[in-house]
Write an enzyme that holds these catalytic residues in place. Structure first.
Site: not given
Ligand code: NOJ
Length: 560
Positions: A204, A248
């Site tokens: 993330d 990401e």
């Protein structure tokens, strides 16, 4: 075929499927999806051809950011089951040839995490430096990621009189990765899940994790953040041999390469894969304009990278469909075409819709886009429900609109749960894209359904290693509405053509390097297109048409 390539670098031709356990299948009928439900649906994923399952956060959480606010990195949210149920899912998936990865959310914790509770109890707490504190909030501050909820990236902690950094919501204080104790904890967390059988992580918010400017002691506290990412990859490699870090990284092209390792990504020792946010955003611009040029340019601008690194292609993910890397005028074009109503937009940069409603349910456009997804150089990533053409629920707030329960059949709660509708944690989609019209059961039986179409794309993708592995080029030709691209690998050669226009086109294509007797075999419909000896072909395309063409040199040597 080189033996080492195909085994260890499995991600190069994986089919990744992302889901949230909470919204996939509810087995105990309490209105919340669970691991037992997922375990019963692994065969569905195998049938679709999925080879890697990405689980969104399943950890204990106050659930103020759909599980991205974690209170215990070692546990399982009790609403979803317990650790044993998760291990069962990993075991069953593995048995069906599916690897499992999970979100690794290490940029921040929940403010209810015991570390943060301890950290804010006193400035002398041993956990104080697990987070990022300052006496004053900096005057120059970046725009908050969630501008509808936050006005700053810093929050005053009344008790201790200092500000803590939170790049996302204020209930998600940022961890201080410049602190070696935090880095040790992160390694332990990764180690536990790898030991339990995960094959890696979707990482993330990678650029925020590495952005140590705000950190106490300044950037010098962690002089080379990329060395840290390198060390995470090395650690993963030591523990698993073939684990993956799927990052990401929504940054402009010139900054993305660094996250693969090396100035142009050439070292390949940081993230294994990155989502291609730039191609995704330009895909929507191309659709809005019926002009393939923005997507072609986005693909051409990919940094060269290392042969073992990989791009992950996607049409939709669980967040807003961000258009933040387009210019203001381009974004407005996409908004006007696909989400003109303010209720369909969020944060001034994205859409809260799924693809099929955006294109008015037009199956030609939907199929063209998924055909493209599976032919783009890289690894395709599906968000659950895309394979049946699910829509969104615009009554739900912001990003939640696309996180509705999976639609298994036309019955109560779409077959997701037998709970009373009032007990459902997330309401289902209503109307034309609801379970009555869009569901797995009906589509499974219909040979012409989107589900069966996507299954066939998956098969062709998996049977054509060029898409995942190949050397890629956009082919020059005269039609702006058409994207023609070629992939070559290990003696094999495929060409994909996609028509972004509603009008039929006749593509006149010169295929470089053809010298002699050759033809184009259509992998989807079995037809054959003649090539002249110098490699010229005339390829008819219907409106929103697409073709997957294998170059066959005669006598035929390459069979798939
Ligand atoms: C990115 C995730 O995709 C998003 O859903 C989440 O809200 C933020 N990171 C914060 O964890």
């Amino acid at each position: 075929m080189r033996v080492t390539d195909t085994g260890d670098l499995w991600w190069k031709s994986a089919v990744v499927y992302c889901l949230d356990v909470e919204t996939f299948m509810d087995w105990n009928n309490d209105g919340v999806g669970d691991f037992a439900g997922l375990a019963h649906r692994i065969d569905y994923l195998a049938e679709l051809g999925v080879t890697c399952l990405w689980l969104m956060p399943f950890y204990p959480t106050p659930d103020r950011d759909d599980g991205y606010d974690i209170t215990d990195f070692y546990g399982v949210d009790s609403r979803l089951g317990h650790l044993g149920d998760l291990v069962e899912v990993i075991r069953i998936a593995k048995d069906r040839g599916i690897r499992v990865i999970a979100d690794l959310v290490i940029n921040h914790t929940s403010d209810q995490h015991p570390w943060f509770k301890a950290a804010r109890s006193s400035v002398t707490s041993p956990y104080r430096d697990f987070y990022v504190w300052r006496d004053e909030a900096p005057e120059e501050d970046a725009e908050p990621v969630f501008p509808d909820q936050e006005t700053s990236n810093w929050e005053l902690d009344e008790k201790t009189g200092q500000y803590y950094q939170h790049i996302f919501y204020k209930h998600q204080p940022d961890l201080n990765v410049a602190n070696p104790l935090v880095r040790d904890e992160i390694a332990k967390i990764m180690g536990v899940w790898l030991q339990l059988g995960l094959s890696g992580f979707r990482v993330d918010a990678v650029p925020f994790l590495l952005d140590t400017d705000g950190i106490v002691g300044g950037p010098e506290a962690l002089p080379d953040p990329h060395a840290y990412l390198r060390s995470l990859r090395a650690f993963l490699g030591r523990r698993t041999g073939d684990g993956v870090l799927l990052g990401e990284v929504n940054l402009p092209r010139d900054e993305q390469a660094l996250y693969f390792g090396g100035a142009d990504g050439e070292d390949g020792d940081e993230l294994t894969m990155q989502f291609d946010f730039i191609a995704m955003q330009n895909l929507y611009l191309s659709m809005a304009r019926q002009d393939a040029t923005p997507l072609a340019d986005a693909l051409r601008s990919r940094p060269a990278g290392h042969p073992d690194s990989q791009w992950a292609n996607f049409v939709r993910n669980h967040d807003e469909l961000t258009l933040d890397k387009l210019s203001d005028a381009e974004r407005e074009e996409v908004f006007a075409a696909f989400g003109p109503d303010e209720s369909m937009q969020v944060y001034g940069r994205g859409l809260t819709r799924r693809l099929p409603p955006m294109v008015g349910g037009d199956p030609r456009r939907v199929r063209m886009v998924y055909s493209l997804l599976f032919t783009l150089p890289g690894t395709p990533v599906l968000f659950y429900g895309e394979e049946i053409g699910m829509g969104e629920n615009l009554d739900l707030d912001g990003r939640l609109a696309v996180r509705t329960p999976m639609q298994w059949n036309a019955g109560k709660n779409g077959g997701f749960s037998a709970a009373k509708p009032s007990r459902m944690r997330t309401p289902i989609v209503e109307g034309g894209f609801g379970p009555q019209h869009v569901n797995v059961e009906t589509q499974r039986r219909d040979p012409d359904s989107l589900l069966n179409f996507i299954r066939s794309l998956v098969r062709h993708y998996r049977n054509s290693p060029e898409f995942g592995w190949g050397e890629f080029e956009v082919l020059d030709q005269a039609l702006p509405s058409v994207l023609a691209h070629r992939l070559r690998w290990n003696g094999g050669e495929v060409i994909a053509v996609h028509n972004f226009s509603s009008e039929a086109k006749e593509l006149s294509l010169d295929i470089p390097g053809i010298d002699g007797d050759a033809s184009l075999n259509d992998m989807l419909d079995g037809g054959v297109i003649d090539l002249t000896a110098s490699g010229h072909a005339v390829i008819p395309l219907v409106g929103y048409g697409y073709r997957w063409l294998r170059v066959i040199r005669h006598p035929d040597t390459t069979q798939y």
